[in-house]
Design a protein around this motif. Structure first.
Motif, PDB file in Angstrom:
ATOM      1  N   ALA A   1      32.785  59.706 -21.937  1.00  0.00           N
ATOM      2  CA  ALA A   1      33.597  59.527 -23.138  1.00  0.00           C
ATOM      3  C   ALA A   1      33.193  60.467 -24.269  1.00  0.00           C
ATOM      4  CB  ALA A   1      33.500  58.083 -23.609  1.00  0.00           C
ATOM      5  N   SER A   2      31.915  60.827 -24.332  1.00  0.00           N
ATOM      6  CA  SER A   2      31.455  61.633 -25.465  1.00  0.00           C
ATOM      7  C   SER A   2      31.482  63.135 -25.201  1.00  0.00           C
ATOM      8  CB  SER A   2      30.032  61.216 -25.848  1.00  0.00           C
ATOM      9  OG  SER A   2      29.140  61.529 -24.796  1.00  0.00           O
ATOM     10  N   ASN A   3      31.794  63.545 -23.999  1.00  0.00           N
ATOM     11  CA  ASN A   3      31.786  64.965 -23.661  1.00  0.00           C
ATOM     12  C   ASN A   3      33.151  65.380 -23.128  1.00  0.00           C
ATOM     13  OD1 ASN A   3      31.418  67.499 -22.425  1.00  0.00           O
ATOM     14  ND2 ASN A   3      29.250  67.084 -22.103  1.00  0.00           N
TER      15      ASN A   3
ATOM     16  N   ALA B   1      34.353  68.117 -21.925  1.00  0.00           N
ATOM     17  CA  ALA B   1      34.347  68.898 -20.682  1.00  0.00           C
ATOM     18  C   ALA B   1      34.126  67.988 -19.471  1.00  0.00           C
ATOM     19  CB  ALA B   1      33.262  69.969 -20.737  1.00  0.00           C
ATOM     20  N   VAL B   2      33.229  67.020 -19.608  1.00  0.00           N
ATOM     21  CA  VAL B   2      32.968  66.082 -18.519  1.00  0.00           C
ATOM     22  C   VAL B   2      34.187  65.190 -18.307  1.00  0.00           C
ATOM     23  CG1 VAL B   2      31.527  64.145 -17.766  1.00  0.00           C
ATOM     24  CG2 VAL B   2      30.475  66.133 -18.856  1.00  0.00           C
ATOM     25  N   LEU B   3      34.787  64.720 -19.390  1.00  0.00           N
ATOM     26  CA  LEU B   3      35.987  63.891 -19.282  1.00  0.00           C
ATOM     27  C   LEU B   3      37.098  64.644 -18.557  1.00  0.00           C
ATOM     28  CD1 LEU B   3      37.565  61.322 -19.883  1.00  0.00           C
ATOM     29  CD2 LEU B   3      38.141  62.297 -22.127  1.00  0.00           C
ATOM     30  N   GLU B   4      37.303  65.898 -18.912  1.00  0.00           N
ATOM     31  CA  GLU B   4      38.335  66.703 -18.251  1.00  0.00           C
ATOM     32  C   GLU B   4      38.034  66.863 -16.759  1.00  0.00           C
ATOM     33  OE1 GLU B   4      40.263  71.177 -18.239  1.00  0.00           O
ATOM     34  OE2 GLU B   4      39.032  70.570 -19.923  1.00  0.00           O
ATOM     35  N   ALA B   5      36.780  67.090 -16.407  1.00  0.00           N
ATOM     36  CA  ALA B   5      36.399  67.240 -15.000  1.00  0.00           C
ATOM     37  C   ALA B   5      36.647  65.948 -14.226  1.00  0.00           C
ATOM     38  CB  ALA B   5      34.938  67.659 -14.895  1.00  0.00           C
ATOM     39  N   VAL B   6      36.310  64.806 -14.821  1.00  0.00           N
ATOM     40  CA  VAL B   6      36.505  63.517 -14.157  1.00  0.00           C
ATOM     41  C   VAL B   6      37.988  63.230 -13.973  1.00  0.00           C
ATOM     42  CG1 VAL B   6      36.223  61.005 -14.429  1.00  0.00           C
ATOM     43  CG2 VAL B   6      34.298  62.542 -14.860  1.00  0.00           C
ATOM     44  N   VAL B   7      38.784  63.470 -14.989  1.00  0.00           N
ATOM     45  CA  VAL B   7      40.225  63.230 -14.902  1.00  0.00           C
ATOM     46  C   VAL B   7      40.856  64.150 -13.855  1.00  0.00           C
ATOM     47  CG1 VAL B   7      42.407  63.427 -16.171  1.00  0.00           C
ATOM     48  CG2 VAL B   7      40.442  62.297 -17.222  1.00  0.00           C
ATOM     49  N   THR B   8      40.441  65.405 -13.824  1.00  0.00           N
ATOM     50  CA  THR B   8      40.956  66.350 -12.833  1.00  0.00           C
ATOM     51  C   THR B   8      40.577  65.913 -11.422  1.00  0.00           C
ATOM     52  OG1 THR B   8      40.855  68.165 -14.412  1.00  0.00           O
ATOM     53  CG2 THR B   8      40.930  68.764 -12.083  1.00  0.00           C
ATOM     54  N   LEU B   9      39.330  65.494 -11.235  1.00  0.00           N
ATOM     55  CA  LEU B   9      38.876  65.027  -9.926  1.00  0.00           C
ATOM     56  C   LEU B   9      39.671  63.802  -9.487  1.00  0.00           C
ATOM     57  CD1 LEU B   9      36.922  65.098  -7.511  1.00  0.00           C
ATOM     58  CD2 LEU B   9      35.368  63.689  -8.880  1.00  0.00           C
ATOM     59  N   GLN B  10      39.846  62.844 -10.381  1.00  0.00           N
ATOM     60  CA  GLN B  10      40.593  61.636 -10.033  1.00  0.00           C
ATOM     61  C   GLN B  10      42.046  61.960  -9.703  1.00  0.00           C
ATOM     62  OE1 GLN B  10      39.809  59.061 -13.377  1.00  0.00           O
ATOM     63  NE2 GLN B  10      38.043  58.143 -12.356  1.00  0.00           N
ATOM     64  N   SER B  11      42.632  62.874 -10.423  1.00  0.00           N
ATOM     65  CA  SER B  11      44.012  63.281 -10.150  1.00  0.00           C
ATOM     66  C   SER B  11      44.129  63.928  -8.774  1.00  0.00           C
ATOM     67  CB  SER B  11      44.488  64.242 -11.239  1.00  0.00           C
ATOM     68  OG  SER B  11      45.758  64.743 -10.932  1.00  0.00           O
ATOM     69  N   THR B  12      43.201  64.811  -8.464  1.00  0.00           N
ATOM     70  CA  THR B  12      43.203  65.474  -7.159  1.00  0.00           C
ATOM     71  C   THR B  12      42.975  64.468  -6.044  1.00  0.00           C
ATOM     72  OG1 THR B  12      42.396  67.524  -8.135  1.00  0.00           O
ATOM     73  CG2 THR B  12      42.091  67.269  -5.768  1.00  0.00           C
ATOM     74  N   MET B  13      42.022  63.573  -6.236  1.00  0.00           N
ATOM     75  CA  MET B  13      41.729  62.564  -5.213  1.00  0.00           C
ATOM     76  C   MET B  13      42.937  61.676  -4.947  1.00  0.00           C
ATOM     77  SD  MET B  13      38.386  62.600  -4.218  1.00  0.00           S
ATOM     78  CE  MET B  13      37.772  60.956  -4.002  1.00  0.00           C
ATOM     79  N   SER B  14      43.695  61.349  -5.981  1.00  0.00           N
ATOM     80  CA  SER B  14      44.850  60.469  -5.786  1.00  0.00           C
ATOM     81  C   SER B  14      45.958  61.155  -4.994  1.00  0.00           C
ATOM     82  CB  SER B  14      45.385  59.965  -7.127  1.00  0.00           C
ATOM     83  OG  SER B  14      45.992  61.004  -7.848  1.00  0.00           O
ATOM     84  N   ARG B  15      45.995  62.477  -5.005  1.00  0.00           N
ATOM     85  CA  ARG B  15      46.992  63.206  -4.216  1.00  0.00           C
ATOM     86  C   ARG B  15      46.525  63.426  -2.782  1.00  0.00           C
ATOM     87  NH1 ARG B  15      47.065  66.539  -8.859  1.00  0.00           N
ATOM     88  NH2 ARG B  15      45.960  68.126  -7.697  1.00  0.00           N
ATOM     89  N   VAL B  16      45.228  63.434  -2.559  1.00  0.00           N
ATOM     90  CA  VAL B  16      44.682  63.806  -1.256  1.00  0.00           C
ATOM     91  C   VAL B  16      44.282  62.583  -0.422  1.00  0.00           C
ATOM     92  CG1 VAL B  16      42.792  65.054  -0.129  1.00  0.00           C
ATOM     93  CG2 VAL B  16      43.885  66.028  -2.129  1.00  0.00           C
ATOM     94  N   LEU B  17      43.754  61.552  -1.057  1.00  0.00           N
ATOM     95  CA  LEU B  17      43.253  60.387  -0.337  1.00  0.00           C
ATOM     96  C   LEU B  17      44.059  59.140  -0.672  1.00  0.00           C
ATOM     97  CD1 LEU B  17      39.429  60.904  -0.966  1.00  0.00           C
ATOM     98  CD2 LEU B  17      40.732  61.555   1.070  1.00  0.00           C
TER      99      LEU B  17
END
Length: 132
Positions: A6-8, A10-26
């Motif tokens: 929540a406080s970073n 860049a980390v938030l963007e990476a987590v959101v991107t990962l979750q978005s990709t995972m939801s399309r793939v798995l």
């Protein structure tokens, strides 16, 4: 971990991107299995509680399947391979071997995307990329 995310930005963007990709793939059950396996590998009581609740109450996952997922396994061979691979990523701090990749790739259906090693990518980044 949530405070860091929540406080970073860049980390938030990476987590959101990962979750978005995972939801399309798995599929959802595999995502829940991976989340439980990673939470167990990290030893995070908060994450385990949250992912256990979401998996059982919203995902319809049985308590036996939750126990298997926490152990890095599943009754489904592809889901089990994904959970083992996720725990291996955590244990090795992202330094998985060719054998680790071969194991998770070998359990995938023919049309499934594959993980590419950093040496196979053209972009100068240290992140893994999922390719079609």
């Amino acid at each position: 971990m949530c405070k860091t995310i929540a406080s970073n930005p860049a980390v938030l963007e990476a987590v959101v991107t990962l979750q978005s990709t995972m939801s399309r793939v798995l599929d959802a059950k595999t995502r829940h299995t991976v989340a439980l396996a990673v939470s167990e590998a990290n030893g995070c009581a908060y994450c385990l509680a949250m992912h256990t609740y979401v998996s059982s109450e919203l995902g319809g996952t049985s308590s036996d399947d939750i126990d298997l997922a926490r152990a890095g396994s599943s009754v489904d061979p592809m889901r089990a391979a994904a959970a083992r691979f996720a725990q291996r990523v955590v244990a090795s701090r992202g330094r998985v071997t060719d054998a680790d990749l071969a194991a998770v790739r070998g359990s995938s259906p023919p049309a499934a995307p594959r993980l590419r090693r950093p040496s196979e990518r053209t972009a100068p980044t240290r992140r893994w990329r999922i390719s079609e």
